[in-house]
Design a protein around this motif. Structure first.
Motif, PDB file in Angstrom:
ATOM      1  N   ALA A  97     -15.538   6.447  -0.974  1.00 13.19           N
ATOM      2  CA  ALA A  97     -14.192   6.923  -1.287  1.00 13.19           C
ATOM      3  C   ALA A  97     -13.620   6.006  -2.358  1.00 13.19           C
ATOM      4  O   ALA A  97     -13.743   4.781  -2.264  1.00 13.19           O
ATOM      5  CB  ALA A  97     -13.315   6.900  -0.036  1.00 13.19           C
ATOM      6  N   SER A  98     -13.047   6.579  -3.372  1.00 10.97           N
ATOM      7  CA  SER A  98     -12.517   5.779  -4.480  1.00 10.97           C
ATOM      8  C   SER A  98     -10.999   5.845  -4.500  1.00 10.97           C
ATOM      9  O   SER A  98     -10.390   6.863  -4.182  1.00 10.97           O
ATOM     10  CB  SER A  98     -13.078   6.285  -5.818  1.00 10.97           C
ATOM     11  N   CYS A  99     -10.398   4.724  -4.830  1.00 11.93           N
ATOM     12  CA  CYS A  99      -8.952   4.665  -5.037  1.00 11.93           C
ATOM     13  C   CYS A  99      -8.699   3.562  -6.054  1.00 11.93           C
ATOM     14  O   CYS A  99      -9.636   3.054  -6.677  1.00 11.93           O
ATOM     15  CB  CYS A  99      -8.201   4.433  -3.719  1.00 11.93           C
ATOM     16  N   TYR A 100      -7.474   3.189  -6.234  1.00 13.73           N
ATOM     17  CA  TYR A 100      -7.188   2.178  -7.249  1.00 13.73           C
ATOM     18  C   TYR A 100      -5.946   1.388  -6.889  1.00 13.73           C
ATOM     19  O   TYR A 100      -5.183   1.743  -5.979  1.00 13.73           O
ATOM     20  CB  TYR A 100      -7.029   2.831  -8.629  1.00 13.73           C
ATOM     21  N   VAL A 101      -5.774   0.292  -7.615  1.00 14.79           N
ATOM     22  CA  VAL A 101      -4.583  -0.539  -7.471  1.00 14.79           C
ATOM     23  C   VAL A 101      -3.794  -0.437  -8.768  1.00 14.79           C
ATOM     24  O   VAL A 101      -4.360  -0.544  -9.855  1.00 14.79           O
ATOM     25  CB  VAL A 101      -4.960  -2.014  -7.196  1.00 14.79           C
ATOM     26  N   LEU A 102      -2.508  -0.217  -8.645  1.00 17.36           N
ATOM     27  CA  LEU A 102      -1.621  -0.160  -9.805  1.00 17.36           C
ATOM     28  C   LEU A 102      -0.485  -1.144  -9.607  1.00 17.36           C
ATOM     29  O   LEU A 102       0.301  -1.008  -8.665  1.00 17.36           O
ATOM     30  CB  LEU A 102      -1.059   1.255  -9.999  1.00 17.36           C
ATOM     31  N   ASN A 140      -3.730   4.195  -2.014  1.00 18.97           N
ATOM     32  CA  ASN A 140      -4.665   4.810  -1.069  1.00 18.97           C
ATOM     33  C   ASN A 140      -4.187   6.161  -0.581  1.00 18.97           C
ATOM     34  O   ASN A 140      -4.785   6.736   0.331  1.00 18.97           O
ATOM     35  CB  ASN A 140      -4.913   3.871   0.113  1.00 18.97           C
ATOM     36  N   ASN A 141      -3.124   6.685  -1.156  1.00 20.28           N
ATOM     37  CA  ASN A 141      -2.704   8.062  -0.857  1.00 20.28           C
ATOM     38  C   ASN A 141      -3.345   9.044  -1.822  1.00 20.28           C
ATOM     39  O   ASN A 141      -3.069  10.242  -1.766  1.00 20.28           O
ATOM     40  CB  ASN A 141      -1.180   8.171  -0.932  1.00 20.28           C
ATOM     41  N   GLU A 142      -4.225   8.536  -2.697  1.00 20.33           N
ATOM     42  CA  GLU A 142      -4.902   9.381  -3.670  1.00 20.33           C
ATOM     43  C   GLU A 142      -6.398   9.093  -3.651  1.00 20.33           C
ATOM     44  O   GLU A 142      -7.031   8.899  -4.684  1.00 20.33           O
ATOM     45  CB  GLU A 142      -4.327   9.149  -5.069  1.00 20.33           C
ATOM     46  N   ILE A 143      -6.979   9.064  -2.443  1.00 25.51           N
ATOM     47  CA  ILE A 143      -8.402   8.753  -2.294  1.00 25.51           C
ATOM     48  C   ILE A 143      -9.250   9.935  -2.747  1.00 25.51           C
ATOM     49  O   ILE A 143      -8.987  11.079  -2.387  1.00 25.51           O
ATOM     50  CB  ILE A 143      -8.719   8.379  -0.836  1.00 25.51           C
ATOM     51  N   ALA A 180       0.844  -1.195   0.000  1.00 26.32           N
ATOM     52  CA  ALA A 180       0.000   0.000   0.000  1.00 26.32           C
ATOM     53  C   ALA A 180       0.875   1.238   0.000  1.00 26.32           C
ATOM     54  O   ALA A 180       1.915   1.280   0.671  1.00 26.32           O
ATOM     55  CB  ALA A 180      -0.930   0.007   1.214  1.00 26.32           C
ATOM     56  N   ALA A 181       0.446   2.244  -0.755  1.00 23.01           N
ATOM     57  CA  ALA A 181       1.199   3.498  -0.800  1.00 23.01           C
ATOM     58  C   ALA A 181       1.225   4.158   0.570  1.00 23.01           C
ATOM     59  O   ALA A 181       2.211   4.781   0.951  1.00 23.01           O
ATOM     60  CB  ALA A 181       0.590   4.436  -1.846  1.00 23.01           C
ATOM     61  N   ASP A 182       0.119   4.038   1.325  1.00 20.95           N
ATOM     62  CA  ASP A 182       0.043   4.571   2.681  1.00 20.95           C
ATOM     63  C   ASP A 182      -0.392   3.450   3.612  1.00 20.95           C
ATOM     64  O   ASP A 182      -1.592   3.205   3.790  1.00 20.95           O
ATOM     65  CB  ASP A 182      -0.948   5.734   2.751  1.00 20.95           C
ATOM     66  N   PRO A 183       0.548   2.734   4.227  1.00 19.13           N
ATOM     67  CA  PRO A 183       0.194   1.583   5.084  1.00 19.13           C
ATOM     68  C   PRO A 183      -0.525   1.970   6.363  1.00 19.13           C
ATOM     69  O   PRO A 183      -1.027   1.097   7.066  1.00 19.13           O
ATOM     70  CB  PRO A 183       1.560   0.947   5.370  1.00 19.13           C
ATOM     71  N   ASP A 184      -0.579   3.267   6.686  1.00 20.45           N
ATOM     72  CA  ASP A 184      -1.259   3.710   7.904  1.00 20.45           C
ATOM     73  C   ASP A 184      -2.730   4.025   7.675  1.00 20.45           C
ATOM     74  O   ASP A 184      -3.466   4.272   8.636  1.00 20.45           O
ATOM     75  CB  ASP A 184      -0.562   4.954   8.475  1.00 20.45           C
TER      76      ASP A 184
END
Length: 282
Positions: A221-226, A232-235, A148-152
């Motif tokens: 809230a929308s995000c994506y997997v790349l 998840n740092n771009e929600i 995850a881009a933001d594990p927190d």
């Protein structure tokens, strides 16, 4: 998962206030009261309920609910921290396909339970807090999301749903999911959508309305997997009833679309479509 004061008021003031307003002989009108009037009205309601002990069945349960709500509202108004969580029988992962067996859940409110914290974040009363799930708890041995881009900032749980290929697009199934649950759409074979830089992945669907507030716009809230990383740092917040999410690829790779429930009640999505618009078509 992080929660804002907006979320707190959505969870506490809206649902708790409506529960009180709909209770027998209630004089509380949350739509007409500010925070000070709401607190005063709740306390008056509690006093009235306390004077009718043994007169009506269920009085003890009603007083207990009022005491918890008073504690939550007072702590919140004093700049404390309160969090309202609920349990709803959807599935082990907090999301499910909509079928004939659970279709009666569409548009219904959640069954609220309360966990109250003081201003220092210490547990006060209500449902004992559960430990925050780790990345491994949520995603386990998933081959789609491995980091995850933001594990927190993580959802409470995750569920995967396959889309069906039809003509020039994929059709996503009807699903229902809870606050804090993330749903991920995949192709029928479990893969994602390959986008070249500049291509756009477009998702469109509708939400089922709530029974008590048909015109209320529910929030996700929308995000994506790349390439197996949860971005998840771009929600990005998306509001219904007509949900449309456009994801333009900044680089070539395999993409998945994800949504996280951000309303206090479960969200039900109708069938949707996912299609690719190439950069040459724009």
């Amino acid at each position: 998962m992080k929660i804002t004061y907006y979320d707190l008021f959505d969870l506490i003031a809206e649902d708790a206030g409506i529960m009180l307003a709909q209770s027998e002989n209630s004089m509380i009108r949350p739509d007409l009261c500010d925070i000070n009037e709401t607190v005063r009205s709740v306390m008056e309601q509690a006093a009235r309920s306390g004077s009718h002990t043994a007169k009506k069945k269920g009085t003890h349960r009603h007083r207990k609910m009022l005491r918890l709500l008073i504690a939550a509202i007072l702590i919140l108004s004093a700049s404390g921290i309160a969090f309202a969580a609920y349990q709803y029988d959807l599935s082990r992962d907090g999301a499910a396909l909509i079928t004939d067996e659970n279709r009666d859940l569409i548009g219904k409110d959640a069954c609220l339970t309360w966990t109250v914290y003081d201003k220092d974040g210490n547990y006060v009363r209500g449902t004992p807090p559960a430990p925050e799930p780790t990345f491994q708890d949520i995603f386990g041995d998933s081959k789609i999301i491995t980091s995850a881009a933001d594990p927190d900032v993580l959802p409470h749980s995750v569920a995967w749903f396959q889309a069906e290929e039809r003509n020039v697009c994929e059709v996503t199934p009807e699903v229902i999911f809870e606050n804090g649950t993330m749903i991920v759409f995949t192709k029928a074979d479990g893969s994602g959508w390959h986008l070249s830089e500049g291509d756009t992945l477009i998702f469109e669907t509708e939400t089922y309305p709530l029974d008590r507030e048909p015109d209320k716009a529910q929030h996700v809230a929308s995000c994506y997997v790349l390439d197996h990383t949860l971005m998840n740092n771009e929600i990005v917040p998306v509001t219904g009833p007509n949900l449309k999410y456009e994801l333009t690829a900044e680089k070539t790779g395999e993409y998945y679309i994800c949504f996280i429930g951000a309303s206090s009640e479960p969200i039900s999505l109708k069938e949707g479509t996912i299609r690719i618009q190439t950069k040459d078509q724009r």
